[in-house]
Design an enzyme around this catalytic site. Sequence first.
Site, PDB file in Angstrom:
ATOM      1  N   ARG A 236       0.864  -1.181   0.000  1.00  0.00           N
ATOM      2  CA  ARG A 236       0.000   0.000   0.000  1.00  0.00           C
ATOM      3  C   ARG A 236       0.898   1.227   0.000  1.00  0.00           C
ATOM      4  O   ARG A 236       1.926   1.246   0.700  1.00  0.00           O
ATOM      5  CB  ARG A 236      -0.896   0.029   1.251  1.00  0.00           C
ATOM      6  CG  ARG A 236      -2.037  -0.954   1.217  1.00  0.00           C
ATOM      7  CD  ARG A 236      -3.098  -0.574   0.180  1.00  0.00           C
ATOM      8  NE  ARG A 236      -4.223  -1.486   0.188  1.00  0.00           N
ATOM      9  CZ  ARG A 236      -4.362  -2.502  -0.664  1.00  0.00           C
ATOM     10  NH1 ARG A 236      -3.459  -2.733  -1.590  1.00  0.00           N
ATOM     11  NH2 ARG A 236      -5.431  -3.275  -0.607  1.00  0.00           N
ATOM     12  N   GLU A 265      -3.874   7.246  -4.631  1.00  0.00           N
ATOM     13  CA  GLU A 265      -4.193   6.715  -5.963  1.00  0.00           C
ATOM     14  C   GLU A 265      -5.496   7.294  -6.483  1.00  0.00           C
ATOM     15  O   GLU A 265      -6.416   7.503  -5.690  1.00  0.00           O
ATOM     16  CB  GLU A 265      -4.296   5.183  -5.892  1.00  0.00           C
ATOM     17  CG  GLU A 265      -2.953   4.572  -5.575  1.00  0.00           C
ATOM     18  CD  GLU A 265      -3.016   3.063  -5.364  1.00  0.00           C
ATOM     19  OE1 GLU A 265      -4.055   2.461  -5.661  1.00  0.00           O
ATOM     20  OE2 GLU A 265      -2.011   2.513  -4.902  1.00  0.00           O
ATOM     21  N   HIS A 283      -1.087   0.136  -9.911  1.00  0.00           N
ATOM     22  CA  HIS A 283      -1.713  -0.825  -8.989  1.00  0.00           C
ATOM     23  C   HIS A 283      -2.259  -2.049  -9.747  1.00  0.00           C
ATOM     24  O   HIS A 283      -3.467  -2.284  -9.775  1.00  0.00           O
ATOM     25  CB  HIS A 283      -2.838  -0.139  -8.188  1.00  0.00           C
ATOM     26  CG  HIS A 283      -3.200  -0.882  -6.938  1.00  0.00           C
ATOM     27  ND1 HIS A 283      -3.631  -0.264  -5.798  1.00  0.00           N
ATOM     28  CD2 HIS A 283      -3.202  -2.212  -6.642  1.00  0.00           C
ATOM     29  CE1 HIS A 283      -3.887  -1.167  -4.862  1.00  0.00           C
ATOM     30  NE2 HIS A 283      -3.622  -2.362  -5.355  1.00  0.00           N
TER      31      HIS A 283
END
Length: 319
Positions: A236, A265, A283
């Site tokens: 993360r 993000e 991601h």
Amino acid sequence: MTTEKPTLLELQPFPYPGAEQQLAEQFNVIQLWKASDRTAVIAANSDKITVLTTSAMTTTRAELIDALPKLQAICSFGVGYDGIDVKHAQQKGIQVSNTPDVLNDCVADQAMGLLLATARRLGHADRYVRANQWGSGSSFPVGVKVSHKKMGIVGLGRIGMAIAQRAAGFNMDIRYHNRNPRNDVPYIYAASLSDLAAWADFLVVATVGGASTRHLVDQKAIKALGPKGILINIARGSVIDENAMVQALVSGELGGAGLDVYESEPTVPDALKSLDNVVIVPHIASATAETRQAMADLVLENALAFARTGKLVTPIPQL
Ligand code: 8YV
């Protein structure tokens, strides 16, 4: 006698159409992602919705949980659950499931891919060829050898172990940092993250996200990794102090970074985009056809099992 199907609220679409059909056989499915006024749809159905499907990237906060008084189960697509208010749900007796294990291989593959791409400058080399710079007089800069190096893993859980397995294939020396040492692994434990970073050539972040690990990789650890070190993150964005990392990359105090995840993000700091010692991807660590299918299957399995038995297959343990 016909019994009415339970109602399931879907926050985002499943990645393949068969899943929707199977869900519809067991549930009255509300596809919230299609609704223009989501609040109105939730309010109109709040007394019926018993199951919610969500994803690791879709926040499922206490307010939504509280707006669904009949909710009994939340089935999430993804292993990480820092975006879901799991504790709040569990306190209300709502079961929550994630999709562990099925993505370990792909996420670990991606960690190694990012490491190779960063150390061997693959993104930069690709841009160099596409820009017709090969043969134009300039020589392409040399990279960093990956085999026989030292890898520090931050978070030696199931994904961390899969990364260690792969790194062992590259004859790397492996150490790790966890909250607690493990007695079932052959790797040396580092109680201090900055000591691990100072020792390592490559620091790979594979720990859980959320408040407990926020900025665990801080300025001190980044500086300890140093101008020859490479930082990889498939966990993360919140685990790394992104500002400190960007500054260190720009100033050369950190050698390179391969990043799948970011603090906000889909925003990626602009400074990273112009650095050739950085590989940035959106991601996608679990994003292969096979793994995404397996993840969706497991969400489906959880929801269907809940409809049949009142129990989830891969529940998140009580927090
Ligand atoms: C996915 C993830 O990108 O599993 C996780 O925790 O972050 C990823 O696998 C995500 O679940 C897709 O929405």
